[in-house]
Design a protein around this motif. Sequence first.
Motif, PDB file in Angstrom:
ATOM      1  N   HIS A 111       0.856  -1.183   0.000  1.00  0.00           N
ATOM      2  CA  HIS A 111       0.000   0.000   0.000  1.00  0.00           C
ATOM      3  C   HIS A 111       0.899   1.242   0.000  1.00  0.00           C
ATOM      4  O   HIS A 111       1.716   1.437   0.887  1.00  0.00           O
ATOM      5  N   LEU A 112       0.755   2.101  -1.019  1.00  0.00           N
ATOM      6  CA  LEU A 112       1.642   3.244  -1.196  1.00  0.00           C
ATOM      7  C   LEU A 112       0.915   4.579  -1.048  1.00  0.00           C
ATOM      8  O   LEU A 112      -0.249   4.724  -1.428  1.00  0.00           O
ATOM      9  N   VAL A 113       1.646   5.535  -0.501  1.00  0.00           N
ATOM     10  CA  VAL A 113       1.269   6.946  -0.551  1.00  0.00           C
ATOM     11  C   VAL A 113       2.107   7.605  -1.644  1.00  0.00           C
ATOM     12  O   VAL A 113       3.326   7.413  -1.703  1.00  0.00           O
ATOM     13  N   LEU A 114       1.469   8.357  -2.525  1.00  0.00           N
ATOM     14  CA  LEU A 114       2.160   9.166  -3.537  1.00  0.00           C
ATOM     15  C   LEU A 114       1.998  10.611  -3.095  1.00  0.00           C
ATOM     16  O   LEU A 114       0.954  11.232  -3.317  1.00  0.00           O
ATOM     17  N   ALA A 115       3.028  11.132  -2.415  1.00  0.00           N
ATOM     18  CA  ALA A 115       2.943  12.439  -1.767  1.00  0.00           C
ATOM     19  C   ALA A 115       3.636  13.503  -2.600  1.00  0.00           C
ATOM     20  O   ALA A 115       4.678  13.259  -3.219  1.00  0.00           O
ATOM     21  N   ARG A 116       3.064  14.691  -2.601  1.00  0.00           N
ATOM     22  CA  ARG A 116       3.710  15.832  -3.252  1.00  0.00           C
ATOM     23  C   ARG A 116       5.065  16.095  -2.590  1.00  0.00           C
ATOM     24  O   ARG A 116       5.205  16.001  -1.368  1.00  0.00           O
ATOM     25  N   ARG A 117       6.047  16.483  -3.378  1.00  0.00           N
ATOM     26  CA  ARG A 117       7.353  16.859  -2.823  1.00  0.00           C
ATOM     27  C   ARG A 117       7.247  18.148  -2.011  1.00  0.00           C
ATOM     28  O   ARG A 117       7.932  18.319  -1.004  1.00  0.00           O
ATOM     29  N   GLU A 118       6.404  19.073  -2.471  1.00  0.00           N
ATOM     30  CA  GLU A 118       6.195  20.332  -1.768  1.00  0.00           C
ATOM     31  C   GLU A 118       4.801  20.353  -1.173  1.00  0.00           C
ATOM     32  O   GLU A 118       3.863  19.774  -1.724  1.00  0.00           O
ATOM     33  N   PHE A 119       4.658  21.047  -0.050  1.00  0.00           N
ATOM     34  CA  PHE A 119       3.389  21.030   0.668  1.00  0.00           C
ATOM     35  C   PHE A 119       2.275  21.700  -0.127  1.00  0.00           C
ATOM     36  O   PHE A 119       2.449  22.755  -0.731  1.00  0.00           O
ATOM     37  N   ALA A 120       1.136  21.062  -0.119  1.00  0.00           N
ATOM     38  CA  ALA A 120      -0.127  21.639  -0.577  1.00  0.00           C
ATOM     39  C   ALA A 120      -1.203  21.034   0.306  1.00  0.00           C
ATOM     40  O   ALA A 120      -1.032  19.942   0.854  1.00  0.00           O
ATOM     41  N   GLU A 121      -2.309  21.714   0.469  1.00  0.00           N
ATOM     42  CA  GLU A 121      -3.380  21.228   1.332  1.00  0.00           C
ATOM     43  C   GLU A 121      -4.097  20.037   0.697  1.00  0.00           C
ATOM     44  O   GLU A 121      -4.434  20.065  -0.490  1.00  0.00           O
ATOM     45  N   GLY A 145      -6.049   3.574  -7.746  1.00  0.00           N
ATOM     46  CA  GLY A 145      -5.608   4.830  -7.179  1.00  0.00           C
ATOM     47  C   GLY A 145      -6.775   5.484  -6.470  1.00  0.00           C
ATOM     48  O   GLY A 145      -7.929   5.346  -6.893  1.00  0.00           O
ATOM     49  N   PHE A 146      -6.482   6.202  -5.385  1.00  0.00           N
ATOM     50  CA  PHE A 146      -7.603   6.827  -4.673  1.00  0.00           C
ATOM     51  C   PHE A 146      -7.138   8.066  -3.910  1.00  0.00           C
ATOM     52  O   PHE A 146      -5.956   8.270  -3.659  1.00  0.00           O
ATOM     53  N   TYR A 147      -8.130   8.867  -3.551  1.00  0.00           N
ATOM     54  CA  TYR A 147      -7.897  10.170  -2.928  1.00  0.00           C
ATOM     55  C   TYR A 147      -8.975  10.412  -1.888  1.00  0.00           C
ATOM     56  O   TYR A 147     -10.174  10.283  -2.169  1.00  0.00           O
ATOM     57  N   ASN A 148      -8.531  10.746  -0.674  1.00  0.00           N
ATOM     58  CA  ASN A 148      -9.427  11.163   0.397  1.00  0.00           C
ATOM     59  C   ASN A 148      -9.283  12.672   0.541  1.00  0.00           C
ATOM     60  O   ASN A 148      -8.307  13.164   1.104  1.00  0.00           O
ATOM     61  N   GLY A 149     -10.242  13.407   0.014  1.00  0.00           N
ATOM     62  CA  GLY A 149     -10.119  14.855  -0.105  1.00  0.00           C
ATOM     63  C   GLY A 149     -10.599  15.607   1.112  1.00  0.00           C
ATOM     64  O   GLY A 149     -11.615  16.296   1.054  1.00  0.00           O
ATOM     65  N   GLY A 150      -9.861  15.492   2.215  1.00  0.00           N
ATOM     66  CA  GLY A 150     -10.198  16.202   3.434  1.00  0.00           C
ATOM     67  C   GLY A 150     -10.576  15.258   4.555  1.00  0.00           C
ATOM     68  O   GLY A 150     -10.834  14.066   4.346  1.00  0.00           O
ATOM     69  N   ALA A 151     -10.617  15.787   5.774  1.00  0.00           N
ATOM     70  CA  ALA A 151     -10.859  14.960   6.952  1.00  0.00           C
ATOM     71  C   ALA A 151     -12.208  14.235   6.880  1.00  0.00           C
ATOM     72  O   ALA A 151     -12.318  13.063   7.257  1.00  0.00           O
ATOM     73  N   ALA A 152     -13.234  14.912   6.400  1.00  0.00           N
ATOM     74  CA  ALA A 152     -14.554  14.280   6.327  1.00  0.00           C
ATOM     75  C   ALA A 152     -14.599  13.169   5.294  1.00  0.00           C
ATOM     76  O   ALA A 152     -15.519  12.348   5.302  1.00  0.00           O
ATOM     77  N   SER A 156      -6.146  11.592   6.885  1.00  0.00           N
ATOM     78  CA  SER A 156      -5.556  11.787   8.206  1.00  0.00           C
ATOM     79  C   SER A 156      -4.353  12.718   8.169  1.00  0.00           C
ATOM     80  O   SER A 156      -3.789  13.031   9.220  1.00  0.00           O
ATOM     81  N   GLN A 157      -3.951  13.164   6.976  1.00  0.00           N
ATOM     82  CA  GLN A 157      -2.814  14.068   6.840  1.00  0.00           C
ATOM     83  C   GLN A 157      -3.192  15.244   5.945  1.00  0.00           C
ATOM     84  O   GLN A 157      -3.919  15.082   4.967  1.00  0.00           O
ATOM     85  N   ARG A 158      -2.657  16.426   6.272  1.00  0.00           N
ATOM     86  CA  ARG A 158      -2.952  17.626   5.494  1.00  0.00           C
ATOM     87  C   ARG A 158      -2.104  17.734   4.242  1.00  0.00           C
ATOM     88  O   ARG A 158      -2.494  18.413   3.286  1.00  0.00           O
ATOM     89  N   HIS A 159      -0.933  17.106   4.236  1.00  0.00           N
ATOM     90  CA  HIS A 159      -0.024  17.209   3.093  1.00  0.00           C
ATOM     91  C   HIS A 159      -0.621  16.472   1.891  1.00  0.00           C
ATOM     92  O   HIS A 159      -1.010  15.321   1.982  1.00  0.00           O
ATOM     93  N   LYS A 160      -0.664  17.139   0.763  1.00  0.00           N
ATOM     94  CA  LYS A 160      -1.340  16.612  -0.424  1.00  0.00           C
ATOM     95  C   LYS A 160      -0.760  15.264  -0.856  1.00  0.00           C
ATOM     96  O   LYS A 160       0.446  15.120  -1.045  1.00  0.00           O
ATOM     97  N   HIS A 161      -1.647  14.285  -1.011  1.00  0.00           N
ATOM     98  CA  HIS A 161      -1.214  12.962  -1.444  1.00  0.00           C
ATOM     99  C   HIS A 161      -2.382  12.197  -2.027  1.00  0.00           C
ATOM    100  O   HIS A 161      -3.543  12.447  -1.717  1.00  0.00           O
ATOM    101  N   VAL A 162      -2.060  11.290  -2.910  1.00  0.00           N
ATOM    102  CA  VAL A 162      -2.997  10.269  -3.370  1.00  0.00           C
ATOM    103  C   VAL A 162      -2.412   8.928  -2.920  1.00  0.00           C
ATOM    104  O   VAL A 162      -1.293   8.864  -2.418  1.00  0.00           O
TER     105      VAL A 162
END
Length: 305
Positions: A111-121, A145-152, A156-162
Amino acid sequence: MVSTFMQTVRIRTDAAIASGDLQPIQAEQVVLQDQGLSFIVRWVAALAAKDAASKPGSQGAGSASAATTLPGGPRDPSFNPFLNPDPALLVGPVGDHHVAILNKFPVCLHHLVLARREFAEQCSPLEAIDFQALATVLSAEGGLGFYNGGAAAGASQRHKHVQWIPPSDQNASLQALGAGMSDDLAPGTMTRHPALPLAHRFVRVAAGRGADVRASADSMLRAFSQACAALDLQVDTAGLLPPCNMLVGDDWMLVLPRSQEHFQGVSVNALSFGGTIYVRNVAQIDAIRHTGPLQVLASVALPAQ
């Protein structure tokens, strides 16, 4: 043949499990039927560990190194496990803007996180570079591939990732829902699934093993924009409202707005809409069985339009 990327993922996974930086997957599950659809309800011990890691005195959700708590208080809110990833969990770059990281609290192997190198919300809308990263992995490996777009929506993390999980009969996917719709729709065609009692849009895309990366990324970006417009998702200073989930794979994209994260204490994220609902303890399985998986999903989404 195993790709170089997947070889790296496997090597890093084996090393992280051996060192204790990643715990082996321990899960129990049941299969529930609802309106002709099968749902796996799976108890994964790592999710309880994730909850414990967010409590005072813990080290947080993504790093086994730096201290992440304030004296006498909860975890430092500025802690970011994706900005400087734990070396034991870092797989490597995916394109110019993302890095692949083993999810410290995985729901399945690799299970992988694909995180932005630079911070984005995280609550900001997905952009071309996000779909480029997803297309790079999906075109080589398939999977979801999937995306949880916000806490609701289960983030669980603010740093932009899919995120990405590999193809498996035991993993979430869009195959079952896709089988209930016409398979001769042209790319860009938008539709709804008759069994889903909630606001959503499916869009036919070029997303899967063997697809051209650039064409796939462009197809996914267009599909996401189409679905957001159809669902009246709006961008303001708080990001994309309401929060949403996005799933993509097997030549389909599913986008749906969210009203809340939890159903009776069960955190519902994008994977739940791919047919696999993850719970923290065995007792939560009974709550889902009693209510029915589709109504569980409807309770955290918005009403069907």
